[in-house]
Design a protein around this motif. Structure first.
Motif, mmCIF file in Angstrom:
data_model
loop_
_atom_site.group_PDB
_atom_site.id
_atom_site.type_symbol
_atom_site.label_atom_id
_atom_site.label_comp_id
_atom_site.label_asym_id
_atom_site.label_seq_id
_atom_site.Cartn_x
_atom_site.Cartn_y
_atom_site.Cartn_z
ATOM 1 N N GLY A 1 -40.185 0.627 15.782
ATOM 2 C CA GLY A 1 -41.537 0.063 15.721
ATOM 3 C C GLY A 1 -42.350 0.573 14.553
ATOM 4 N N LEU A 2 -41.682 0.893 13.439
ATOM 5 C CA LEU A 2 -42.441 1.329 12.262
ATOM 6 C C LEU A 2 -42.942 0.103 11.516
ATOM 7 C CD1 LEU A 2 -40.155 4.179 10.913
ATOM 8 C CD2 LEU A 2 -41.996 4.285 12.591
ATOM 9 N N HIS B 1 -37.732 1.408 4.886
ATOM 10 C CA HIS B 1 -36.425 0.865 4.476
ATOM 11 C C HIS B 1 -35.678 1.810 3.548
ATOM 12 C CE1 HIS B 1 -37.261 -0.368 0.284
ATOM 13 N NE2 HIS B 1 -38.492 -0.563 0.701
ATOM 14 N N GLU C 1 -35.377 4.528 25.242
ATOM 15 C CA GLU C 1 -34.072 4.579 24.587
ATOM 16 C C GLU C 1 -34.201 4.829 23.092
ATOM 17 O OE1 GLU C 1 -31.087 1.979 25.892
ATOM 18 O OE2 GLU C 1 -32.266 1.148 27.526
ATOM 19 N N PHE D 1 -40.805 3.759 20.490
ATOM 20 C CA PHE D 1 -40.099 2.496 20.712
ATOM 21 C C PHE D 1 -38.610 2.617 20.409
ATOM 22 C CE2 PHE D 1 -44.449 1.364 20.262
ATOM 23 C CZ PHE D 1 -44.627 0.238 21.044
ATOM 24 N N GLN D 2 -37.857 1.798 21.119
ATOM 25 C CA GLN D 2 -36.414 1.784 20.953
ATOM 26 C C GLN D 2 -36.004 1.419 19.536
ATOM 27 O OE1 GLN D 2 -34.649 -1.107 23.450
ATOM 28 N NE2 GLN D 2 -32.610 -0.751 22.668
ATOM 29 N N SER D 3 -36.643 0.365 18.996
ATOM 30 C CA SER D 3 -36.266 -0.055 17.638
ATOM 31 C C SER D 3 -37.261 0.511 16.626
ATOM 32 C CB SER D 3 -36.198 -1.569 17.567
ATOM 33 O OG SER D 3 -37.247 -2.144 18.297
ATOM 34 N N MET E 1 -37.671 -6.577 13.956
ATOM 35 C CA MET E 1 -37.507 -5.564 14.972
ATOM 36 C C MET E 1 -36.807 -6.122 16.198
ATOM 37 S SD MET E 1 -40.440 -2.870 15.657
ATOM 38 C CE MET E 1 -41.494 -3.333 14.334
ATOM 39 N N VAL F 1 -46.831 -2.645 19.041
ATOM 40 C CA VAL F 1 -46.947 -1.241 18.653
ATOM 41 C C VAL F 1 -48.420 -0.896 18.473
ATOM 42 C CG1 VAL F 1 -46.440 0.439 16.849
ATOM 43 C CG2 VAL F 1 -44.683 -1.174 17.572
ATOM 44 N N ALA G 1 -30.912 4.886 20.886
ATOM 45 C CA ALA G 1 -29.860 3.910 21.172
ATOM 46 C C ALA G 1 -29.290 3.298 19.898
ATOM 47 C CB ALA G 1 -30.410 2.810 22.075
ATOM 48 N N ALA G 2 -30.113 3.255 18.830
ATOM 49 C CA ALA G 2 -29.657 2.530 17.642
ATOM 50 C C ALA G 2 -29.096 3.442 16.561
ATOM 51 C CB ALA G 2 -30.815 1.693 17.078
ATOM 52 N N HIS H 1 -29.842 4.699 29.065
ATOM 53 C CA HIS H 1 -28.739 4.242 29.909
ATOM 54 C C HIS H 1 -27.503 5.119 29.704
ATOM 55 C CE1 HIS H 1 -27.307 1.168 26.680
ATOM 56 N NE2 HIS H 1 -27.080 2.400 26.351
ATOM 57 N N GLY I 1 -41.095 7.766 14.162
ATOM 58 C CA GLY I 1 -41.658 7.216 15.394
ATOM 59 C C GLY I 1 -42.104 8.317 16.335
ATOM 60 N N SER J 1 -35.602 -4.454 1.951
ATOM 61 C CA SER J 1 -34.467 -4.289 2.846
ATOM 62 C C SER J 1 -34.287 -5.528 3.709
ATOM 63 C CB SER J 1 -34.683 -3.081 3.734
ATOM 64 O OG SER J 1 -35.810 -3.282 4.543
#
Lengths: 264, 277, 262
Positions: free
Chosen positions: C94-95, C141, C168, C90-92, B1, A161, C171-172, C201, C152, A259
């Protein structure tokens, strides 16, 4: 509602701990009664320890010993931190360095560092700096290994990142690596402090009998058990206080991990 | 992640790495170069170490010679067996006492509140302060040394086992009860398997602490075992012999650490698979 | 589509990975001879089956992975700077878990050396834009997944990039949050006049968001179809998902995707 829940504030606190207080008071009283019947060269009891503590404190012996001990502890520990954190960062950053050092790291990791004390005595002598070296040696590795462990546990995705946002090496170190491994650094600092305390006591046993460890040995060979217990009590109290503080700092450093810890 | 990436069921990439010039990644060449550097250092030490005052240093071939002497005279074997005997006994008592005490403290809140603080204090405070008292009470004997190893090793085990019992997932216990398990069956089927990983962690820490305790005991409580041999050698400025003993300690430490790792991995098996998610 | 004012120009891109577990098997070609362009103001959805190299493509554009050959130009230059000219969501998410929402949003600006006061003002602007006012001091969190992805998005937009890449991003999150975030994304993109490349997708998502849908085939990845989606601008004001022609475009994209899927 139980009777306990109906109480509030300090009263409730008292009631909650009443059984524990009673048990510990009872144990101390038993110790006192039984201890008085034993030979004072062999055993002791709480009030005798209290008297010894007062005597050591009023003669200035205790204050001097605490100063001597803390000097060794803080200097050795400070040097351990000053070496352990940067070296851990370097070894974590550069794979070749890690690879190069790994046989040595492995050897130091698995072997009690105390085993090197006889060599330190030969190399550094039996003065103040030998003690500082012992403290340094025992705490350095705990700090180093924890920093290194933090570096290897830091998720690659954080670095990605940062790279995707154009961060340079120095920015990555300051903004990602250091805050990211802060909980590991804090754990290393806490464990290192515990080991530094051991190093302090052991070095005072072996090298130039002074400080709190010196008091213990001095009075134990003179069979003055109450004085030994007094010094032991002081070390245990100081050690527990320092470790409690370190634990609190560690938990603060890891506050954002709450968390993550939930499914650990 | 990465966990989140895999958790949402999308094709992850981690098995394949971007093709990139290797800069010090693991590879045969790196391994060889590291080996070469060590060989060079040892050779240089052997050449230049001879010129250093032997009271302050030694060099590899002298250390090898000293190892031969110590092995032939039987001193090394005696010391090693003596040390291992003390360590083994200390760890045995650790296991015998640490498991039930840890279980009781973790299980019964009352015991935890009464004796938990004491366990924590003895866990964090330097245990070495008790050495002179042990000498006073039990003399310069193996008993003193075994007790010290026990004191060094037992608290990490108690602490971890209690922690394990406390963190048993209550819903798992409830599921067992919903299927008609009684108290004993619940302990057997839920509590015990749940705390196995904690026992593994505690046992590993206990072994490491026990070894440190052994060395300290052999320094302070009569000169005996490997620690004693080390101290004798350095008191006589026989650094070659001192290095031999240190190397033996490294080997012992290595084997014990491997054993500890294996135990931790084996007892923590279900936990590792949970972590993979 | 005019290629003249191309914001992103990808030409003959080939990307390979080597597989460490079987080094003798040779490199694995993820993307081969891929070319496409994106004009300023376009919203291009890239749609493809799992493992077709969509994510890899974005990673190569922000230089997290190297290209074997081919060129990538942003605003007619190969020397663009990730984090300044192009930002990836970012998909996940990325924080960084140790930074507050505000600190996360300001991250890219900080990396560019923007002064604290200006960073604060810009950061606040985009926190407000994505609807996170009041959560500035929260840690990741402490907020939901949907809110995390808003962070993000704000982080990427705060850099005012010429090109916004999204991998994506939804996606989550759960289905309802996802639909709401899609609509909001359209509003935000219109308000900031961003050029977007959006990898997904999900066929519906690609058609709903994109002014153009690129369908990628797998092994090796390449562009198999280029479908314009003329559903009109300001799509977020009325829900085009309720319209028949939306379903027609979805059907078209589904057929194109079926053709490249094994």
């Amino acid at each position: 509602m139980t009777p306990l829940e109906r109480l509030r504030g300090p009263k409730r606190h008292l009631a909650r701990w009443a059984p524990q207080t009673a048990i510990w008071t009872g144990l101390l009283v038993l110790w006192e009664i039984w201890g008085r019947g034993q030979s004072p060269f062999f055993f002791t009891y709480p009030t005798a320890i209290g008297r010894a503590l007062l005597r050591l404190a009023s003669s200035g012996e205790l204050g001097q010993a605490i100063l001597d001990s803390l000097q060794v502890l803080l200097l050795g520990y400070g040097l351990g931190v000053a070496a352990g954190v940067p070296l851990g960062l370097l070894a974590g950053r550069f794979a070749y360095l890690r690879r190069l050092l790994s046989p040595l790291m492995m050897a130091f990791y698995v072997t009690p560092r105390l085993a090197l004390i006889p060599l330190i005595i030969i190399w550094v002598g039996i003065g103040f700096w030998a003690k500082v070296t012992v403290v340094w040696l025992v705490c350095f590795f705990a700090i180093f290994f924890n920093v290194l462990h933090g570096m290897s546990s830091l998720s690659r995705s954080y670095l990605e990142v940062a790279q995707a946002y154009g961060a340079n090496e120095a920015q990555i170190l300051r903004e990602v690596t250091l805050p990211g491994i802060l909980p590991f650094i804090a754990t290393g600092l806490r464990l290192g402090l515990g080991l530094a305390l051991i190093g302090m006591v052991v070095s005072e046993f072996l090298i130039g009998l002074n400080g709190l460890g010196g008091i213990i040995v001095y009075y134990s060979v003179r069979l003055r058990v109450a004085d030994v217990f007094a010094a032991v009590t002081v070390i245990v109290v100081i050690g527990t206080a320092l470790m409690t503080g370190a634990r609190a700092l560690e938990q603060r450093a890891a506050h954002w991990q709450l968390s993550a810890r939930a499914f650990r | 992640m990465t966990e989140a990436t895999e958790a949402n069921g999308l094709a992850p990439l981690p098995a394949v790495r971007p093709r990139r010039k290797r800069s010090g990644g693991p590879g045969a060449l790196t391994g060889l170069s590291v080996l070469a550097i060590y060989a060079l250092l040892i050779a240089a030490w052997d050449v230049f170490g001879r010129d250093v005052n032997p009271y302050f240093s030694s060099y590899p071939s002298a250390i090898v010679r000293a190892a031969g002497e110590l092995a032939r005279s039987g001193e090394l074997a005696t010391a090693l067996l003596g040390s291992l005997g003390v360590l083994g006994q200390g760890l045995l008592y650790t296991l015998a006492a640490g498991l039930p005490v840890g279980f009781a403290i973790g299980r019964y809140q009352f015991l935890d509140r009464t004796f938990g603080p004491l366990v924590t204090i003895l866990f964090v405070a330097p245990r070495e302060v008790f050495v002179p008292l042990l000498v006073l009470w039990f003399g310069l004997s193996d008993a003193s040394r075994v007790i010290f190893v026990f004191l060094s090793a037992v608290f990490p085990l108690i602490y971890n086992v209690a922690d394990g019992v406390r963190s048993v997932n209550q819903s798992h216990a409830e599921i067992a009860q919903a299927y008609g398990a009684n108290e004993w069956q619940t302990i057997q089927e839920v509590t015990f398997p749940s705390i196995l990983p904690f026992i593994g962690v505690g046992a590993k820490q206990a072994i490491a602490r026990g070894l440190t305790g052994l060395v300290a005991a052999e320094f302070f409580i009569g000169v005996s075992g490997l620690g004693g041999l080390l101290q004798k050698a350095s008191a006589l400025y026989r650094l070659d012999r001192a290095f031999v003993v240190i190397l033996v300690l490294v080997a012992v430490g290595f084997i014990l650490a491997r054993a500890g790792d294996l135990m931790e991995a084996r007892l923590g098996r279900w936990r590792i698979s949970e972590r993979a998610y | 589509m005019s290629r003249a004012n191309g914001m992103l120009e990808v030409s003959n891109l080939t990307v390979s990975f080597e597989r460490p577990e079987q080094p003798d098997a040779g490199a694995f070609r993820v993307v081969e001879d891929l070319s496409f362009g994106v004009a300023a103001g376009e919203f291009v959805s890239i749609l493809g089956p799992s493992g077709c190299g969509k994510t890899t493509l974005l990673r190569v554009i922000v230089r997290l992975a190297p290209a074997e050959h081919g060129t990538i130009k942003i605003d007619d230059s190969e020397k663009y700077a990730p984090g300044r000219d192009v930002c990836l969501v970012f998909q996940s998410y990325g924080l960084f878990p140790w930074r507050t929402v505000r600190e996360n949003v300001e991250f890219g600006l900080k990396m560019q050396g923007v002064a604290a006061r200006e960073r604060r003002a810009t950061g606040q602007e985009f926190i407000d834009l994505v609807g996170l006012s009041g959560f500035e001091q929260h840690y990741p969190h402490q907020i939901s997944g949907g809110m995390q992805q808003r962070v993000g998005l704000a982080r990427a937009l705060a850099c005012r990039p010429k090109l916004l890449l999204m991998d994506e991003p939804f996606a989550a999150v759960d289905a309802q949050t996802r639909e709401r975030l899609q609509t909001e994304l359209l509003r935000i993109v219109a308000q900031t006049a961003s050029t977007v490349v959006f990898v997904t997708h999900s066929i519906q998502e690609a058609v709903y968001l994109g002014t153009r849908v690129l369908v990628m085939g797998a092994r090796p990845g390449r562009i198999a179809a280029d479908l314009p989606v003329p559903l009109g601008s300001e799509r977020w004001r009325r829900d085009v998902r309720l319209e028949r022609r939306f379903e027609d475009h979805v059907l078209e994209a589904r057929q194109a995707l079926r053709a490249v899927s094994p």
